[in-house]
Design a protein around this motif. Structure first.
Motif, short mmCIF file in Angstrom:
data_model
loop_
_atom_site.label_atom_id
_atom_site.label_comp_id
_atom_site.label_asym_id
_atom_site.label_seq_id
_atom_site.Cartn_x
_atom_site.Cartn_y
_atom_site.Cartn_z
N ARG A 135 4.15 -29.00 -73.84
CA ARG A 135 3.30 -28.37 -73.32
C ARG A 135 3.43 -28.15 -71.85
NH1 ARG A 135 -2.65 -30.07 -74.56
NH2 ARG A 135 -3.01 -28.01 -73.38
N SER A 136 3.18 -26.68 -71.52
CA SER A 136 3.50 -26.46 -69.93
C SER A 136 2.20 -27.04 -69.26
CB SER A 136 3.31 -25.12 -69.67
OG SER A 136 3.64 -24.54 -68.72
N ARG A 137 2.47 -27.60 -67.96
CA ARG A 137 1.44 -28.27 -67.40
C ARG A 137 1.14 -27.46 -66.11
NH1 ARG A 137 2.75 -34.54 -68.10
NH2 ARG A 137 3.17 -34.47 -70.39
N LEU A 138 -0.25 -27.58 -65.76
CA LEU A 138 -0.70 -26.89 -64.59
C LEU A 138 0.05 -27.49 -63.16
CD1 LEU A 138 -2.70 -24.97 -63.61
CD2 LEU A 138 -4.17 -26.60 -63.41
N ARG A 139 0.30 -29.05 -63.33
CA ARG A 139 1.18 -29.77 -62.37
C ARG A 139 2.37 -28.92 -61.98
NH1 ARG A 139 2.66 -35.52 -64.99
NH2 ARG A 139 0.42 -35.03 -65.90
N HIS A 140 2.88 -28.26 -62.98
CA HIS A 140 4.32 -27.64 -62.56
C HIS A 140 4.37 -26.66 -61.67
CE1 HIS A 140 5.53 -29.83 -66.67
NE2 HIS A 140 5.73 -30.60 -65.58
N ARG A 141 3.17 -25.97 -61.58
CA ARG A 141 3.05 -24.92 -60.58
C ARG A 141 3.07 -25.19 -59.29
NH1 ARG A 141 1.02 -20.39 -63.53
NH2 ARG A 141 0.24 -20.74 -65.55
N PHE A 142 2.92 -26.61 -58.84
CA PHE A 142 2.84 -27.27 -57.55
C PHE A 142 4.13 -27.83 -57.13
CE2 PHE A 142 -1.14 -26.57 -59.08
CZ PHE A 142 -2.06 -26.08 -58.27
N ALA A 143 4.26 -27.99 -55.67
CA ALA A 143 5.45 -28.69 -55.22
C ALA A 143 5.39 -29.99 -55.81
CB ALA A 143 5.31 -28.67 -53.81
N ALA A 144 4.18 -30.68 -55.66
CA ALA A 144 4.24 -32.11 -56.03
C ALA A 144 2.52 -32.46 -56.57
CB ALA A 144 4.49 -33.21 -54.82
N THR A 145 2.38 -33.61 -57.01
CA THR A 145 1.35 -33.98 -57.35
C THR A 145 1.06 -35.41 -57.01
OG1 THR A 145 1.46 -32.52 -59.49
CG2 THR A 145 -0.50 -33.93 -59.43
#
Length: 309
Positions: free
Chosen positions: A215-225
């Motif tokens: 699954r594509s994750r929302l976190r991948h849209r950001f530089a870091a989590t």
């Protein structure tokens, strides 16, 4: 055992109440009113007690006076009343100790909002039960319920609810927020998705990648989590301009007002709606404490509308 011993063992406590009331109120009429009986019933009760004991207990007069035997019986009756009161307290304590432990986990947003009212209602209705309550990140909470570490979970419903019983409580809306000092706040407010790749997302829990590999994750849209379980600390990080986070509307309205937070509603994923409520492992029967809490959730504070899960 002699017949006199049997008579003493069968002494009528109600008749002793008649004796006490006659002496304390100063007459048979006042005693009857105090006890909610007829005057004849009080007179017969006292006479029956005197026959049992073979003693005159009251000198009839205005007011009636207890004899020496009557005073001894009054002292005895007083001690019996005290012991009965103590017995009632002991039995009440025994009933309380028969209660069970409510093993409940709640998500941070629920802990901040509806949980205090629900626990107040639960404790008032079921003082016999004891509490074991933990604030746990939503996704971690699901795993702890499935593992049997916690009997009940109270928070957002999991995306994968196989094997769980769900009892819906309400709908929760989360909105992506940025703090005013954030260097990219203006671009983010315009919905610039490229700016997200330079930002940190702070969340309560990060599930392991192997749990959802395809699954594509929302976190991948950001530089870091960053993973920060405490909701107040997440708000502090956003307000200081260090990160972005999805915050429940109720929390923003009540707790984060005036902190300079800005909702980022232009992003297609900027608002997330999810059902929240109570859930448990369907394979395990609920303890009485858990069943009582589930009933409290259906009728207590925080319940908006009744639906099944």
């Amino acid at each position: 055992m002699s017949s006199s011993s049997m008579e003493f063992r069968e002494l009528d406590l109600r008749a002793m109440d008649c004796l006490r009331a006659v002496v304390e109120t100063g007459g048979f009429g006042p005693a009857a009113r105090a006890l909610g009986l007829t005057q004849s019933a009080v007179s017969h009760g006292l006479a029956r007690l005197e026959r049992q004991l073979g003693e005159t207990l009251v000198v009839r007069g205005a007011p009636p006076e207890p004899t020496e035997a009557g005073r001894r019986v009054l002292e005895f009756a007083s001690s019996v009343t005290d012991r009965l009161g103590g017995l009632e307290d002991e039995l009440a304590a025994l009933r309380r100790h028969r209660g069970q432990v409510l093993r409940l986990g709640a998500s941070p947003s629920v802990t901040e909002s509806v949980l205090p009212g629900l626990l107040d209602a639960f404790v008032r209705r079921h003082p016999e039960h004891r509490l074991q309550v933990a604030t746990v990140a939503s996704r971690e909470l699901v795993g702890r319920v499935r593992a049997g570490e916690l009997e009940l979970g109270l928070g957002p419903f999991p995306g994968r609810a196989e094997g769980l019983r769900l009892q819906r409580q309400s709908e929760e809306e989360l909105t992506l927020h940025v703090g005013r000092p954030h260097p990219l706040a203006t671009r983010l407010a315009r919905g610039d998705e490229r700016a997200l790749r330079e930002c940190v997302l702070v969340t309560s829990y990060l599930d392991p990648p192997e749990e959802r590999p395809s699954r594509s994750r929302l976190r991948h849209r950001f530089a870091a989590t960053w993973q920060v379980s405490d909701l107040r600390l997440r708000v502090d990080l956003i307000a200081a301009g260090h990160a972005l986070a999805f915050l429940p509307r109720r929390h923003v309205t009540r707790q984060a007002k005036g902190r300079g937070l800005r909702a980022l509603g232009r992003f297609p994923f900027g608002r997330i709606r999810r059902d929240t409520g109570l859930y448990w492992d369907a394979r395990r029967p609920l303890s009485q404490a858990a069943a009582d809490f589930a009933a409290t959730c259906q009728t207590g504070p925080g319940r908006r509308r009744r639906t099944g899960g």
